[in-house]
Design an enzyme around this catalytic site. Sequence first.
Site, PDB file in Angstrom:
ATOM      1  N   GLU A  94       0.837  -1.198   0.000  1.00  0.00           N
ATOM      2  CA  GLU A  94       0.000   0.000   0.000  1.00  0.00           C
ATOM      3  C   GLU A  94       0.872   1.248   0.000  1.00  0.00           C
ATOM      4  O   GLU A  94       1.907   1.300   0.664  1.00  0.00           O
ATOM      5  CB  GLU A  94      -0.898  -0.009   1.245  1.00  0.00           C
ATOM      6  CG  GLU A  94      -1.930   1.092   1.308  1.00  0.00           C
ATOM      7  CD  GLU A  94      -2.893   0.906   2.482  1.00  0.00           C
ATOM      8  OE1 GLU A  94      -3.361   1.927   3.013  1.00  0.00           O
ATOM      9  OE2 GLU A  94      -3.170  -0.254   2.861  1.00  0.00           O
ATOM     10  N   ASP A  96       0.218   5.353   0.597  1.00  0.00           N
ATOM     11  CA  ASP A  96      -0.827   6.240   1.118  1.00  0.00           C
ATOM     12  C   ASP A  96      -0.465   7.713   1.065  1.00  0.00           C
ATOM     13  O   ASP A  96       0.629   8.099   1.496  1.00  0.00           O
ATOM     14  CB  ASP A  96      -1.101   5.943   2.604  1.00  0.00           C
ATOM     15  CG  ASP A  96      -1.669   4.576   2.859  1.00  0.00           C
ATOM     16  OD1 ASP A  96      -2.295   4.019   1.957  1.00  0.00           O
ATOM     17  OD2 ASP A  96      -1.478   4.069   3.982  1.00  0.00           O
ATOM     18  N   GLU A  98      -2.483  10.654   3.038  1.00  0.00           N
ATOM     19  CA  GLU A  98      -3.579  10.969   3.947  1.00  0.00           C
ATOM     20  C   GLU A  98      -3.470  12.447   4.329  1.00  0.00           C
ATOM     21  O   GLU A  98      -2.445  12.877   4.858  1.00  0.00           O
ATOM     22  CB  GLU A  98      -3.538  10.093   5.200  1.00  0.00           C
ATOM     23  CG  GLU A  98      -3.819   8.626   4.911  1.00  0.00           C
ATOM     24  CD  GLU A  98      -3.771   7.764   6.149  1.00  0.00           C
ATOM     25  OE1 GLU A  98      -4.746   7.038   6.404  1.00  0.00           O
ATOM     26  OE2 GLU A  98      -2.757   7.824   6.870  1.00  0.00           O
ATOM     27  N   THR A 112       2.206  10.426   4.645  1.00  0.00           N
ATOM     28  CA  THR A 112       2.415   9.350   3.684  1.00  0.00           C
ATOM     29  C   THR A 112       2.855   8.101   4.438  1.00  0.00           C
ATOM     30  O   THR A 112       3.429   8.179   5.527  1.00  0.00           O
ATOM     31  CB  THR A 112       3.470   9.715   2.625  1.00  0.00           C
ATOM     32  OG1 THR A 112       4.717  10.011   3.273  1.00  0.00           O
ATOM     33  CG2 THR A 112       3.017  10.909   1.803  1.00  0.00           C
ATOM     34  N   ASN A 121       3.787   1.204   9.301  1.00  0.00           N
ATOM     35  CA  ASN A 121       4.573   1.921  10.314  1.00  0.00           C
ATOM     36  C   ASN A 121       5.743   2.688   9.714  1.00  0.00           C
ATOM     37  O   ASN A 121       6.808   2.806  10.319  1.00  0.00           O
ATOM     38  CB  ASN A 121       5.092   0.954  11.397  1.00  0.00           C
ATOM     39  CG  ASN A 121       3.967   0.300  12.175  1.00  0.00           C
ATOM     40  OD1 ASN A 121       2.956   0.941  12.472  1.00  0.00           O
ATOM     41  ND2 ASN A 121       4.132  -0.976  12.495  1.00  0.00           N
ATOM     42  N   GLU A 123       5.413   6.048   8.592  1.00  0.00           N
ATOM     43  CA  GLU A 123       4.760   7.339   8.410  1.00  0.00           C
ATOM     44  C   GLU A 123       5.762   8.483   8.305  1.00  0.00           C
ATOM     45  O   GLU A 123       6.753   8.523   9.029  1.00  0.00           O
ATOM     46  CB  GLU A 123       3.806   7.631   9.573  1.00  0.00           C
ATOM     47  CG  GLU A 123       2.647   6.670   9.714  1.00  0.00           C
ATOM     48  CD  GLU A 123       2.950   5.488  10.624  1.00  0.00           C
ATOM     49  OE1 GLU A 123       4.150   5.271  10.957  1.00  0.00           O
ATOM     50  OE2 GLU A 123       2.006   4.778  11.004  1.00  0.00           O
ATOM     51  N   ARG A 275       9.362   5.288  19.190  1.00  0.00           N
ATOM     52  CA  ARG A 275       8.674   4.156  18.548  1.00  0.00           C
ATOM     53  C   ARG A 275       9.658   3.095  18.090  1.00  0.00           C
ATOM     54  O   ARG A 275       9.353   1.901  18.134  1.00  0.00           O
ATOM     55  CB  ARG A 275       7.870   4.640  17.336  1.00  0.00           C
ATOM     56  CG  ARG A 275       6.607   5.402  17.650  1.00  0.00           C
ATOM     57  CD  ARG A 275       5.917   5.842  16.364  1.00  0.00           C
ATOM     58  NE  ARG A 275       5.410   4.722  15.578  1.00  0.00           N
ATOM     59  CZ  ARG A 275       5.101   4.796  14.281  1.00  0.00           C
ATOM     60  NH1 ARG A 275       5.287   5.938  13.627  1.00  0.00           N
ATOM     61  NH2 ARG A 275       4.641   3.744  13.653  1.00  0.00           N
TER      62      ARG A 275
END
Length: 288
Positions: A94, A96, A98, A112, A121, A123, A275
């Site tokens: 995918e 993205d 957003e 993205t 994960n 981003e 993270r």
Amino acid sequence: MSALVGFFVGLILIGTVYSARFDDLFQPSWALDHFIYDGELLSLKLDNYSGAGFQSRSKYMFGKVTVQIKLVEGDSAGTVTAFYMSSDGPTHNEFDFEFLGNTTGEPYLVQTNVYVNGVGNREQRLNLWFDPTKDFHSYSILWNQHQVVFLVDETPIRLHTNMENKGIPFPKDQPMGVYSSIWNADDWATQGGRVKTDWTHAPFVASYKGFEIDACECPVSVAATDVAKKCSSNGEKRFWWDEPTLAELNLHQSHQLLWVKANHMVYDYCTDTTRFPATPVECLHHRH
């Protein structure tokens, strides 16, 4: 780049070239009563009953997809407008875009993400160098066997490079559909969910035009094992996305990407040590 690519497509290279009305390429996927048609213009609306979404009629492998969007004006906090490509299944790939809504006067954030074999994960977030609610701007995804490039008005804002030689998987074996939607995500979209959607401003409307897909169409009848072969150049056919000039960014595009990152990026998963105490492996090797 587009003009140059178009010139070569017309002369010696092949692709599946579309620049068409919405209905030629796409179909509503949910909430048809939240679609507004006005000639070449399509709008999706979000209210406290529903959002809306659409999807491409076909799936594709490699090429470029583009749409022009004018995002929700005014207080759009809590809303998300997405434009993305995705394959099917739990190990899907995918890409993205957003667009995360804002409170009036605050900049829109563009998030993205890249999923490979079901794992995301990745981003990144940035603000834009223009107000995306005042006019239409083009948002594109270029995908070939060497790289995935996210572009805004033909300026690259993100690069995901094929690093299979480093043992890192790259999305190149699953056909992908093209999708867009608008929905309420006030549990996370604006300031981490602290700012909720104000439904007194509804309906929230995102508008679209300029639907373009220049990619290799993958009919359902083509076996998954044959798709990559069908959509790759060989001695008998040459696809424009396999040209050496598109194996990496050119010097000007590289400078543009560095400028975007230096001036507009506000979050990068590669530098989020909370993270990811261990830096994600692709970040260690990525030139940008």
